[in-house]
Write a protein that holds these residues in place. Structure first.
Motif, PDB file in Angstrom:
ATOM      1  N   GLU A 283     -37.119 -15.078 -27.023  1.00  0.00           N
ATOM      2  CA  GLU A 283     -37.519 -15.751 -27.907  1.00  0.00           C
ATOM      3  C   GLU A 283     -39.509 -16.349 -27.555  1.00  0.00           C
ATOM      4  N   GLU A 284     -39.281 -16.720 -26.566  1.00  0.00           N
ATOM      5  CA  GLU A 284     -40.894 -17.224 -25.789  1.00  0.00           C
ATOM      6  C   GLU A 284     -41.532 -16.197 -25.237  1.00  0.00           C
ATOM      7  N   LEU A 285     -40.438 -14.506 -25.715  1.00  0.00           N
ATOM      8  CA  LEU A 285     -41.572 -13.670 -24.901  1.00  0.00           C
ATOM      9  C   LEU A 285     -42.383 -13.074 -26.091  1.00  0.00           C
TER      10      LEU A 285
ATOM     11  N   GLU B 119     -32.292  -4.436 -38.492  1.00  0.00           N
ATOM     12  CA  GLU B 119     -33.142  -3.652 -38.396  1.00  0.00           C
ATOM     13  C   GLU B 119     -33.782  -5.092 -37.462  1.00  0.00           C
ATOM     14  N   MET B 120     -34.537  -4.132 -37.033  1.00  0.00           N
ATOM     15  CA  MET B 120     -35.395  -5.117 -35.836  1.00  0.00           C
ATOM     16  C   MET B 120     -36.399  -6.622 -35.800  1.00  0.00           C
ATOM     17  N   GLU B 121     -36.072  -7.014 -35.375  1.00  0.00           N
ATOM     18  CA  GLU B 121     -36.145  -8.388 -36.022  1.00  0.00           C
ATOM     19  C   GLU B 121     -37.011  -9.136 -34.326  1.00  0.00           C
ATOM     20  N   ALA B 122     -38.111 -10.548 -34.764  1.00  0.00           N
ATOM     21  CA  ALA B 122     -38.498 -10.919 -33.416  1.00  0.00           C
ATOM     22  C   ALA B 122     -37.610 -11.923 -33.494  1.00  0.00           C
TER      23      ALA B 122
ATOM     24  N   GLU C  54     -46.647 -14.765 -26.226  1.00  0.00           N
ATOM     25  CA  GLU C  54     -46.323 -15.933 -25.086  1.00  0.00           C
ATOM     26  C   GLU C  54     -46.331 -17.016 -25.642  1.00  0.00           C
ATOM     27  N   ARG C  55     -45.221 -17.317 -26.337  1.00  0.00           N
ATOM     28  CA  ARG C  55     -45.875 -18.798 -27.276  1.00  0.00           C
ATOM     29  C   ARG C  55     -45.646 -20.461 -26.975  1.00  0.00           C
TER      30      ARG C  55
ATOM     31  N   PRO D 176     -41.798  -6.934 -20.228  1.00  0.00           N
ATOM     32  CA  PRO D 176     -42.186  -5.853 -21.853  1.00  0.00           C
ATOM     33  C   PRO D 176     -43.299  -6.100 -22.019  1.00  0.00           C
ATOM     34  N   ARG D 177     -43.996  -4.668 -22.469  1.00  0.00           N
ATOM     35  CA  ARG D 177     -45.041  -4.233 -23.306  1.00  0.00           C
ATOM     36  C   ARG D 177     -44.822  -3.132 -24.229  1.00  0.00           C
TER      37      ARG D 177
END
Length: 676
Positions: free
Chosen positions: A93-95, A105-108, A306-307, A569-570
């Motif tokens: 989640e932080e990343l 579906e793709m979700e954060a 990054e939160r 991840p990028r």
């Protein structure tokens, strides 16, 4: 296995057991070794035990909330690390990683909504091996001392200060020598067979992403896309060379002794090549950005943020309260950073640009000397010596570029950027400015000032041949020989060897140098092709042959000759748009220098001024065409754009929910700043 006692890592038995987890949902019957920490030879057992406790301590108490195994015993020089489920999910989640939701579906990813994400209970399916290993490194880099404390086993005067980065400080003290991700031999073998061992043309990019990470996968995806994109200009270049009656040797030597018909055909082909290169560069870049967006969606890197990120490990400053997050952390003012950039970075970069000019002047002096020598001797030896200044200058620019990249990294470290993204952006800017000047200054000077097309053709051919040979030798041949005759004998192993010895053998491999230099190499290639290929039509052919071998050699190199790299991840977008637009000016100018066009203009009564105005008009028309192509080929498909906007909106809402108005002064602007 989360209980004390001896434990199997792969097929061997080591150590007294992993540290325990505090969360019942993280207990599992199998622990996957992800990262190896190598300690200094003089580290005492009490220091190692203290470090293991810090690694295993929950995050709310100042630890990393990871699983640690001491290896053989407390006196050994390694620690094996893994990560429990909750730590992996919170870091996901932080990343800002995107994962598959229950509706496909793709979700954060959201930790609070974790039960609605597919495979969230199986970390080996939910996260790739590269993501799991990066998260371990991410947690280690985020370790900060919660108060002043003394490290057991070190000198009494060595104290960690409040908010010091623990991992960085222990590295400086010699406690931690190395931190490296561990290979999975079975997965590596399967990937190697599907990647470079067979005769297949397609690359297993999803498998590369799963094992090495998205940044590595994006590089090979771009290399593959760019290589096959060279087919059209290569076919065109071969056709122009064939129909103009010129063989490759005549093109390299710059011979212009042809009949009038051949000369007219050759120049016409040069005009076709110039216009094609300008349009090709635009179409290729726009199509790549669309492909990159699709891959970002598929690999879950579409929205990375990054939160409330901790400062990067190398960031330092006086302790204070961050006005955005309200947390105590090192602070470093912008004016201090700007001062360092103005007084140190800019002069040093200017010094290296001056060395580029000095090398260029020496090249021209050497060129004049060998030309005079050839006129005096007129022999096969003097003919060979004509290429010596170009070869020496190319070697000089390559050495200078290598030295500069090291200096640029040191300068960027000295500037003391808080965010990792800011650090990377400033480093990239420094390297790109120098690379453009170092690689293209001589070519532009020959084309625009000396206006010597034969010399430009000879110089470009020399660059393509010599540079590619040097790259293959330095990037593949030398590492292979070092590995075969120096490194390999020191890491021989058998099936019965303890697992910890096999882990140590991985640390004997050299560190992977990263992909930055590889991207720079492709950038230079793209510049040669889009800017100057009209004077040497076989440019794309040579680049295509080089890149077809580059794909296999780079794959072999990263699998066998270096350690497995940490791969954050990028989402990768290679921005070559500047060269794409500069190519319009360059190619229009080279067309002005063609004898055929000048002859036609003279016969038509056009003066030099009128010819220049005509070139400017053509230049503006081509720029307009490039802009139209950019609009017609958007950066990403519409459905991906809508999905990205939806994810950004939901992420903004999640950030607002984390804000405590009584303790922080968060505004939408500041939240958006963090998202960007």
């Amino acid at each position: 296995t989360q209980t004390p006692g001896r434990l199997k890592l792969g097929a061997a038995t080591i150590g007294p057991g992993w540290t325990k987890v505090s969360c019942p949902c993280c207990v599992s019957e199998r622990v996957e070794p992800l990262v190896l920490v190598k300690l200094g030879e003089k580290v005492r057992p009490e220091t190692k035990r203290w470090l293991i406790r810090v690694i295993g301590t929950p995050q709310k108490e100042g630890g990393a909330a990871l699983l640690a195994h001491p290896g053989e015993d407390a006196s050994g020089d390694i620690i094996v690390l893994s990560a429990p489920r909750c730590t992996l999910l919170k870091a996901t989640e932080e990343l800002g990683l995107c994962k598959t939701y229950h509706n496909e579906e793709m979700e954060a990813f959201s930790y609070n909504d974790r039960d609605n994400f597919k495979n969230a209970d199986n970390m080996e399916v939910f996260l790739t091996l590269a993501e799991r290993q990066h998260i371990v490194k991410y947690e280690l880099d985020g370790l900060r001392a919660q108060r002043d404390l003394r490290v057991p086993g070190l000198a009494d005067n060595y104290t960690l200060q409040h908010r010091d980065n623990i991992w960085q400080k222990l590295g400086e003290a010699g406690v931690i020598v190395d931190t490296l991700p561990l290979h999975n031999p079975d997965q590596l073998k399967d990937l190697s067979e599907a990647w470079y061992s067979g005769n297949q043309l397609a690359q297993p990019l999803d498998s590369v992403n799963g094992y090495f990470g998205s940044s590595v996968a994006f590089y090979f995806s771009f290399l593959d896309f760019y290589t096959w994109s060279l087919l059209p200009p290569a076919i065109l270049g071969l056709s122009i060379t064939y129909f103009s009656g010129r063989c490759m040797n005549e093109s390299v030597s710059g011979s212009l002794v042809t009949s009038d018909e051949d000369s007219g055909l050759a120049v016409s082909g040069q005009m076709v090549q110039a216009v094609f290169s300008m349009l090709w560069s635009t179409v290729v870049m726009e199509l790549w950005k669309r492909r990159s967006s699709s891959l970002s969606y598929r690999w879950g890197t579409m929205h990375l943020a990054e939160r409330f990120a901790e400062p990067r490990p190398g960031f330092h400053g006086d302790l204070g309260v961050n006005p955005v997050t309200g947390r105590v952390e090192p602070l470093f003012s912008e004016w201090q950073r700007d001062l360092r950039m103005a007084l140190v970075s800019v002069p040093v970069v200017g010094l290296f640009l001056g060395l580029v000019i000095l090398g260029m002047l020496c090249f021209y002096w050497g060129e004049a000397q060998v030309q005079q020598l050839h006129r005096d001797w007129d022999s096969l030896l003097s003919q060979t010596l004509l290429y010596m200044p170009s070869v020496l200058h190319i070697a000089y620019t390559n050495v200078l570029g290598t030295v500069y990249r090291t200096v640029a990294r040191s300068l960027t470290e000295y500037e003391n950027h808080r965010e990792e993204s800011s650090f990377e952006n400033h480093l990239t800017a420094k390297v790109l400015v120098f690379t453009f000047f170092n690689c293209f200054a001589v070519l532009f000077h020959i084309a625009f000032y000396k206006q010597d097309v034969p010399l430009l053709r000879k110089r470009l051919a020399s660059l393509l041949i010599v540079t590619q040979l040097l790259n293959q030798v330095t990037e593949v041949v030398i590492p292979f020989l070092v590995d075969r005759f120096i490194s390999a004998p020191n890491r021989t192993e058998s099936e019965d060897d303890p697992q910890e010895d096999k882990f140590r053998n991985q640390s004997n491999l050299p560190v992977f140098p990263g992909l930055f230099a590889e991207y720079i190499e492709l950038l230079v290639q793209f510049g040669y092709l889009s800017l100057f290929s009209c004077v040497f039509p076989l440019t794309a052919v040579l680049l295509l042959l080089n890149n077809l071998t580059e794909i296999r050699t780079d794959a072999y190199k990263i699998c066998n000759l270096f350690r497995k790299p940490f791969s954050p991840p990028r989402g990768q977008h290679v921005a070559f748009e500047i060269l794409s637009f500069v190519s319009v000016v360059s190619n229009c100018w080279l067309l002005l220098l063609s004898p055929w066009l000048q002859k036609v203009c003279q016969e038509g009564g056009l003066s030099g001024t009128n010819l220049l105005l005509l070139a400017v008009l053509v230049e503006h028309v081509l720029i307009f065409v490039k802009v139209v192509l950019t609009v017609l080929i958007p950066d990403e498909p519409g459905w991906i754009r809508k999905k990205r906007e939806h994810i950004e909106f939901t992420s903004m809402q999640a950030l607002r929910e984390q804000v405590n108005p009584s303790t922080t002064r968060f505004t939408d602007t500041k939240i958006q700043l963090y998202l960007c």
